[in-house]
Design a protein around this motif. Structure first.
Motif, short mmCIF file in Angstrom:
data_model
loop_
_atom_site.label_atom_id
_atom_site.label_comp_id
_atom_site.label_asym_id
_atom_site.label_seq_id
_atom_site.Cartn_x
_atom_site.Cartn_y
_atom_site.Cartn_z
N CYS A 187 0.84 -1.20 0.00
CA CYS A 187 0.00 0.00 0.00
C CYS A 187 0.88 1.25 0.00
N TYR A 188 0.30 2.35 -0.48
CA TYR A 188 0.97 3.65 -0.49
C TYR A 188 0.12 4.59 0.36
N ILE A 189 0.70 5.06 1.46
CA ILE A 189 -0.02 5.90 2.42
C ILE A 189 0.71 7.23 2.52
N ASP A 190 0.07 8.31 2.03
CA ASP A 190 0.69 9.63 2.04
C ASP A 190 -0.18 10.57 2.88
N ALA A 191 0.36 11.01 4.00
CA ALA A 191 -0.39 11.84 4.95
C ALA A 191 -0.02 13.32 4.85
N TYR A 192 0.47 13.76 3.69
CA TYR A 192 0.91 15.14 3.53
C TYR A 192 -0.15 16.14 3.99
N GLY A 193 -1.39 15.95 3.58
CA GLY A 193 -2.46 16.88 3.93
C GLY A 193 -3.17 16.56 5.23
#
Length: 209
Positions: free
Chosen positions: A99-105
């Motif tokens: 999985c790809y999890i991006d919490a930038y926002g």
């Protein structure tokens, strides 16, 4: 009936956490002085460990790197985690391999959530307002994502910036979620839309959905 009873008693990987809670807390404390770049390097190396040690290592690292992390969180192999310091994750959560999890926002994942393999959660989007720059070089804009309690995300799902998924919802495999998903619904398709309400008395969703 027998199969159903056996399924209910089957142990999951994350059920092992309780047996080793003390050791996990000691390992977490030992990592407190370790700088963030080294923690991220250790995250990548954890893929080389056997199953249970790898899960334990990623859990301990997540507890150190995330803004907040609950108990019994299972992270599979080859999960890419970006901006973990902006991630809030509850208890009894599983995020499966690749999985790809991006919490930038900003990203909130509440309790009892399962995210199947090869899904993406992306809390930002590219802008294109400056025509003198390629789109890839224009600023990105963050927009928080919230995944409610007891949500099941099928394999290969894409959850885009600004989305909120209500409690006890199911997102079917391969869906692209670009709008809110109401609590207690099954959403499917590209883009995802509500297919039906789910609740007591409704048939189960097929495995992998």
């Amino acid at each position: 009936m027998e199969r159903s009873a056996a399924h209910k008693t089957k142990k999951r990987g994350r059920d092992q956490f309780g047996r080793f809670r003390g050791l996990l807390r000691i390992a977490e404390a030992a990592l407190k002085p370790v700088p963030r770049p080294l923690l991220q390097w250790m995250w990548v190396l954890s893929d080389w460990l056997p199953d249970l040690p790898g899960v334990a290592m990623r859990y301990v690292l997540l507890r150190r790197m995330a803004k907040r992390c609950g108990d019994n969180v299972l992270i599979g192999r080859s999960v890419e985690l970006r901006y973990p310091e902006r991630l809030v994750i509850g208890s009894n959560v599983s995020i499966h391999k690749q999985c790809y999890i991006d919490a930038y926002g900003g990203l909130i994942i509440e309790d009892e959530v399962s995210i199947a393999h090869q899904s993406s959660v992306v809390s930002f989007q590219h802008t294109w307002n400056d025509p003198s720059l390629p789109i890839r070089d224009n600023p990105v804009m963050g927009s928080a994502i919230r995944i409610g309690r007891d949500v099941w995300i099928g394999c290969g799902v894409r959850i885009l910036a600004g989305v909120e998924i209500g409690a006890r919802a199911v997102v079917a495999a391969g869906a692209v979620v670009n709008k809110p998903v109401a609590a207690g619904t099954l959403a499917a398709g590209v883009p995802a839309r509500a297919v039906k309400s789910i609740g007591a008395g409704t048939p189960p969703v097929p495995e992998g959905a």
